[in-house]
Design a protein around this motif. Structure first.
Motif, PDB file in Angstrom:
ATOM      1  N   UNK A 247       0.797  -1.215   0.000  1.00 23.07           N
ATOM      2  CA  UNK A 247       0.000   0.000   0.000  1.00 23.07           C
ATOM      3  C   UNK A 247       0.828   1.261   0.000  1.00 23.07           C
ATOM      4  N   UNK A 248       2.007   1.229   0.638  1.00 24.34           N
ATOM      5  CA  UNK A 248       2.874   2.395   0.694  1.00 24.34           C
ATOM      6  C   UNK A 248       3.820   2.466  -0.492  1.00 24.34           C
ATOM      7  N   UNK A 249       3.818   1.437  -1.327  1.00 27.33           N
ATOM      8  CA  UNK A 249       4.929   1.260  -2.250  1.00 27.33           C
ATOM      9  C   UNK A 249       4.751   1.923  -3.601  1.00 27.33           C
ATOM     10  N   UNK A 250       3.589   2.460  -3.898  1.00 29.40           N
ATOM     11  CA  UNK A 250       3.342   2.881  -5.278  1.00 29.40           C
ATOM     12  C   UNK A 250       4.354   3.913  -5.757  1.00 29.40           C
ATOM     13  N   UNK A 251       4.626   4.943  -4.930  1.00 29.90           N
ATOM     14  CA  UNK A 251       5.558   5.978  -5.354  1.00 29.90           C
ATOM     15  C   UNK A 251       6.936   5.393  -5.609  1.00 29.90           C
ATOM     16  N   UNK A 252       7.400   4.528  -4.677  1.00 28.25           N
ATOM     17  CA  UNK A 252       8.737   3.954  -4.827  1.00 28.25           C
ATOM     18  C   UNK A 252       8.791   2.950  -5.984  1.00 28.25           C
ATOM     19  N   UNK A 253       7.731   2.157  -6.137  1.00 29.37           N
ATOM     20  CA  UNK A 253       7.707   1.202  -7.256  1.00 29.37           C
ATOM     21  C   UNK A 253       7.669   1.956  -8.587  1.00 29.37           C
ATOM     22  N   UNK A 254       6.934   3.057  -8.626  1.00 31.33           N
ATOM     23  CA  UNK A 254       6.903   3.863  -9.841  1.00 31.33           C
ATOM     24  C   UNK A 254       8.294   4.389 -10.185  1.00 31.33           C
ATOM     25  N   UNK A 255       9.045   4.820  -9.163  1.00 30.52           N
ATOM     26  CA  UNK A 255      10.414   5.275  -9.399  1.00 30.52           C
ATOM     27  C   UNK A 255      11.290   4.130  -9.888  1.00 30.52           C
ATOM     28  N   UNK A 256      11.070   2.939  -9.305  1.00 34.77           N
ATOM     29  CA  UNK A 256      11.841   1.777  -9.748  1.00 34.77           C
ATOM     30  C   UNK A 256      11.508   1.429 -11.196  1.00 34.77           C
ATOM     31  N   UNK A 257      10.235   1.455 -11.533  1.00 30.54           N
ATOM     32  CA  UNK A 257       9.826   1.204 -12.920  1.00 30.54           C
ATOM     33  C   UNK A 257      10.483   2.221 -13.850  1.00 30.54           C
ATOM     34  N   UNK A 258      10.477   3.499 -13.432  1.00 30.74           N
ATOM     35  CA  UNK A 258      11.099   4.538 -14.242  1.00 30.74           C
ATOM     36  C   UNK A 258      12.595   4.273 -14.437  1.00 30.74           C
ATOM     37  N   UNK A 259      13.252   3.789 -13.366  1.00 28.43           N
ATOM     38  CA  UNK A 259      14.683   3.499 -13.474  1.00 28.43           C
ATOM     39  C   UNK A 259      14.940   2.340 -14.431  1.00 28.43           C
ATOM     40  N   UNK A 260      14.094   1.308 -14.366  1.00 27.59           N
ATOM     41  CA  UNK A 260      14.233   0.165 -15.277  1.00 27.59           C
ATOM     42  C   UNK A 260      14.089   0.625 -16.723  1.00 27.59           C
ATOM     43  N   UNK A 261      13.064   1.434 -16.980  1.00 32.43           N
ATOM     44  CA  UNK A 261      12.858   1.924 -18.346  1.00 32.43           C
ATOM     45  C   UNK A 261      13.980   2.878 -18.758  1.00 32.43           C
ATOM     46  N   UNK A 262      14.468   3.683 -17.805  1.00 34.09           N
ATOM     47  CA  UNK A 262      15.545   4.631 -18.123  1.00 34.09           C
ATOM     48  C   UNK A 262      16.829   3.905 -18.485  1.00 34.09           C
ATOM     49  N   UNK A 263      17.037   2.680 -17.930  1.00 34.23           N
ATOM     50  CA  UNK A 263      18.243   1.920 -18.261  1.00 34.23           C
ATOM     51  C   UNK A 263      18.271   1.532 -19.739  1.00 34.23           C
ATOM     52  N   UNK A 264      17.097   1.549 -20.376  1.00 37.71           N
ATOM     53  CA  UNK A 264      17.005   1.188 -21.791  1.00 37.71           C
ATOM     54  C   UNK A 264      17.035   2.414 -22.695  1.00 37.71           C
ATOM     55  N   UNK A 265      17.159   3.606 -22.079  1.00 36.48           N
ATOM     56  CA  UNK A 265      17.167   4.853 -22.838  1.00 36.48           C
ATOM     57  C   UNK A 265      18.590   5.372 -22.942  1.00 36.48           C
ATOM     58  N   UNK A 266      18.736   6.622 -23.343  1.00 34.96           N
ATOM     59  CA  UNK A 266      20.055   7.218 -23.516  1.00 34.96           C
ATOM     60  C   UNK A 266      20.831   7.220 -22.202  1.00 34.96           C
ATOM     61  N   UNK A 267      22.153   7.161 -22.288  1.00 39.47           N
ATOM     62  CA  UNK A 267      23.000   7.220 -21.099  1.00 39.47           C
ATOM     63  C   UNK A 267      22.693   8.502 -20.321  1.00 39.47           C
ATOM     64  N   UNK A 268      22.652   8.376 -19.010  1.00 40.16           N
ATOM     65  CA  UNK A 268      22.378   9.464 -18.052  1.00 40.16           C
ATOM     66  C   UNK A 268      20.888   9.656 -17.782  1.00 40.16           C
ATOM     67  N   UNK A 269      20.003   8.949 -18.493  1.00 37.89           N
ATOM     68  CA  UNK A 269      18.565   9.102 -18.233  1.00 37.89           C
ATOM     69  C   UNK A 269      18.218   8.690 -16.804  1.00 37.89           C
ATOM     70  N   UNK A 270      18.809   7.581 -16.326  1.00 37.43           N
ATOM     71  CA  UNK A 270      18.551   7.149 -14.948  1.00 37.43           C
ATOM     72  C   UNK A 270      19.054   8.179 -13.944  1.00 37.43           C
ATOM     73  N   UNK A 271      20.166   8.823 -14.246  1.00 34.59           N
ATOM     74  CA  UNK A 271      20.711   9.867 -13.369  1.00 34.59           C
ATOM     75  C   UNK A 271      19.768  11.064 -13.320  1.00 34.59           C
ATOM     76  N   UNK A 272      19.272  11.501 -14.475  1.00 37.03           N
ATOM     77  CA  UNK A 272      18.360  12.650 -14.508  1.00 37.03           C
ATOM     78  C   UNK A 272      17.074  12.357 -13.737  1.00 37.03           C
ATOM     79  N   UNK A 273      16.551  11.145 -13.886  1.00 33.97           N
ATOM     80  CA  UNK A 273      15.327  10.768 -13.183  1.00 33.97           C
ATOM     81  C   UNK A 273      15.558  10.764 -11.674  1.00 33.97           C
ATOM     82  N   UNK A 274      16.686  10.187 -11.245  1.00 37.32           N
ATOM     83  CA  UNK A 274      16.958  10.096  -9.802  1.00 37.32           C
ATOM     84  C   UNK A 274      17.125  11.479  -9.181  1.00 37.32           C
ATOM     85  N   UNK A 275      18.017  12.290  -9.737  1.00 36.55           N
ATOM     86  CA  UNK A 275      18.255  13.611  -9.158  1.00 36.55           C
ATOM     87  C   UNK A 275      17.043  14.529  -9.336  1.00 36.55           C
TER      88      UNK A 275
END
Length: 527
Positions: A247-275
């Motif tokens: 129940x508490x996890x949606x925001x964090x899981x969404x960030x994790x999903x974004x990181x997984x998808x960002x790993x398949x995008x241009x270099x530094x996308x995961x860094x931009x999403x995190x910061x």
């Protein structure tokens, strides 16, 4: 304002002050990380490796374990006394030791498979993939340390002693900053420094756990041998904890999903999403989590005593207090995202263009910050009512919406599409939780709540207008070459934040929104 609401606000004030210090130190930690590794394959590797254990840290430290454990400990104290409640805490520690020990062993054994699952895009870059696997092996034990730290925090919160748990993350950040200082005086290639940085994170997790132990012992906690899973209280907490995490996890899981998808995008996308997400974590972590933590024991007590009217009043106060802080904060972050992010991250190997890319992500995430804050307050209210399944279902819907929109938007908008999806998912989830709670308690947005919300919106708009005009005046006639000068930006940000506070808070006081009055009162209470 009632005496109980006065005490809640005082507790929120203390926790917010401690969390503010921790978050500021966290930003300094991120500044050091950005300067050391820049925005590229090394920073992406660390962020993905840290995302998995840090996910559990966010879930446990910011609500899930407390949502399951605080009501259980309160019930045990009411029914069987103080000694029995601390016996439950000791058995919960034993159960966490066993469960987290098993998870750590599994994580170490299957770290390569974990990286392949959560960073599939790194397979195309073998050097990055191997570095991420190595970092994951270092950071996996962070899971267990955060679980123990969260248990200690929940036990102390159930005693309405909020200080140690709020202060503990400061020691995580101080430890990592210490490792960063050591690397500054002993420079090495980034590939070597990032390994030291990971060990610093692990040492910081240990410090966050141990700093709470003296307060636990002082309150009555004692380690004890015993098989925990034969205890009814322990089994009930674990039964609640699973849904609480979901129940508490949606925001964090969404960030994790974004990181997984960002790993398949241009270099530094995961860094931009995190910061980019980090800026909104200041008001979200400082205020929304503090309000949720302070309100939960009162809500649990009201429900246990069948005080329906008091439950509704306390929840309504928590929602109003959340909006009072987070709505103007979100508006201010949207206006000042670029100068703040440039000040934070334009150091060392992190370029101006990288900082501006982070700022664009911050703007998009800030639009969802108010809704994410409401989720933080509403979700524990369902656990206090022992309705764990409700936020789980809503959280699952939020994750599905985020995933669908991320896949739809990442093509045309790149990494910004991932931030858009997360913000919209938070809006939907907050709306569903409010609607479902309204069905149980009756209208929540009437009378005093609706009146105060209208005032907060008007005051936030007035504050934004003042900050916008102030920014224009400060930049009038400025040489373009000085626009991004660090010293000038620091003065601009400081002046505009001060202007925002001088507009919003005095006007709020004169219009009858006296939420800060308990924090300014001379009477002191132990929190």
């Amino acid at each position: 304002m009632s005496e109980k609401h006065h005490d809640i606000t005082k507790a929120v004030g203390w926790m917010s002050a401690a969390t503010m210090v921790s978050r500021v130190l966290g930003y300094l930690r991120d500044t050091v990380s950005a300067a050391l590794f820049g925005a590229g394959w090394i920073s992406d590797a660390f962020i993905l490796a840290f995302r998995i254990p840090n996910l559990l840290r966010d879930l446990l430290a910011e609500g899930a374990l407390s949502a399951a454990f605080v009501p259980a400990m309160a019930r045990e104290r009411e029914k069987a006394g103080e000694a029995s409640s601390w016996r439950l805490a000791a058995l919960m520690f034993n159960s966490l030791l066993m469960v987290m020990g098993l998870l750590v062993l599994l994580g170490l054994s299957f770290k390569t498979q974990l990286v392949a699952l959560f960073a599939p895009g790194f397979k195309a870059r073998p050097e990055q993939f191997e570095l991420t696997v190595t970092l994951t092996g270092i950071l996996v034990p962070f899971l267990a340390l955060m679980a123990f730290a969260a248990l200690f925090m929940g036990a102390l919160n159930s005693r309405r002693r909020f200080g140690p748990g709020a202060v503990a993350p400061i020691f995580l950040n101080l430890t990592m900053l210490g490792f960063g200082a050591w690397m500054y005086f002993h420079p090495r290639p980034p590939e070597s420094q990032v390994l030291i940085w990971a060990w610093g994170a692990l040492a910081g997790g240990l410090a966050q756990m141990l700093v709470q132990l003296p307060a636990m012992i002082q309150e009555g906690f004692r380690f004890r041998l015993g098989w925990p899973f034969g205890d009814v209280g322990v089994l009930k907490v674990w039964k609640q904890l699973g849904p609480a995490v979901l129940g508490q996890s949606s925001t964090q899981i969404n960030l994790l999903v974004n990181s997984v998808l960002a790993s398949q995008m241009a270099v530094a996308s995961a860094t931009y999403i995190y910061y980019g997400n980090r800026l909104m974590q200041l008001p979200l972590g400082v205020f929304a989590v503090a309000i949720s933590t302070a309100v939960l024991p009162s809500l649990a007590s009201h429900f246990a005593r069948e005080e329906a009217a008091e439950f509704k009043t306390t929840l309504g106060f928590g929602l109003r207090l959340t909006l009072f802080i987070t709505l103007p904060a979100a508006a201010g972050l949207i206006l000042l995202s670029e100068p703040i992010n440039i000040l934070l991250f334009r150091w060392g190997r992190f370029s101006l263009e990288d900082a501006q890319a982070v700022a664009r992500a911050s703007v998009v995430y800030s639009f969802g910050m108010v809704f994410a804050s409401l989720i933080k307050v509403l979700t524990p209210a369902f656990y206090a009512r022992e309705e764990a399944s409700v936020p789980v279902k809503v959280s699952f819907a939020g994750v599905l919406i985020n995933l669908a929109l991320s896949l739809l938007l990442k093509g045309p908008f790149g990494y910004l599409g991932l931030a858009m999806a997360a913000s919209f998912a938070s809006l939907v989830q907050a709306g569903l939780l409010l609607w479902l709670m309204r069905r149980r308690l009756g209208p929540l947005m009437r009378g005093e709540v609706l009146r105060d919300m209208g005032k907060i919106v008007v005051l936030s708009a007035a504050m934004c207008l003042a900050v916008w005009l102030g920014g224009i005046l400060l930049r009038q006639g400025l040489d373009p070459a000085l626009l991004y000068a660090r010293g000038r930006l620091a003065k601009e940000v400081a002046c505009l934040i001060a202007l925002a506070a001088l507009v919003y808070f005095p006007l709020a006081h004169f219009w009858g929104l006296d939420y800060l009055a308990p924090l300014l009162a001379r009477r002191r209470k132990k929190v």
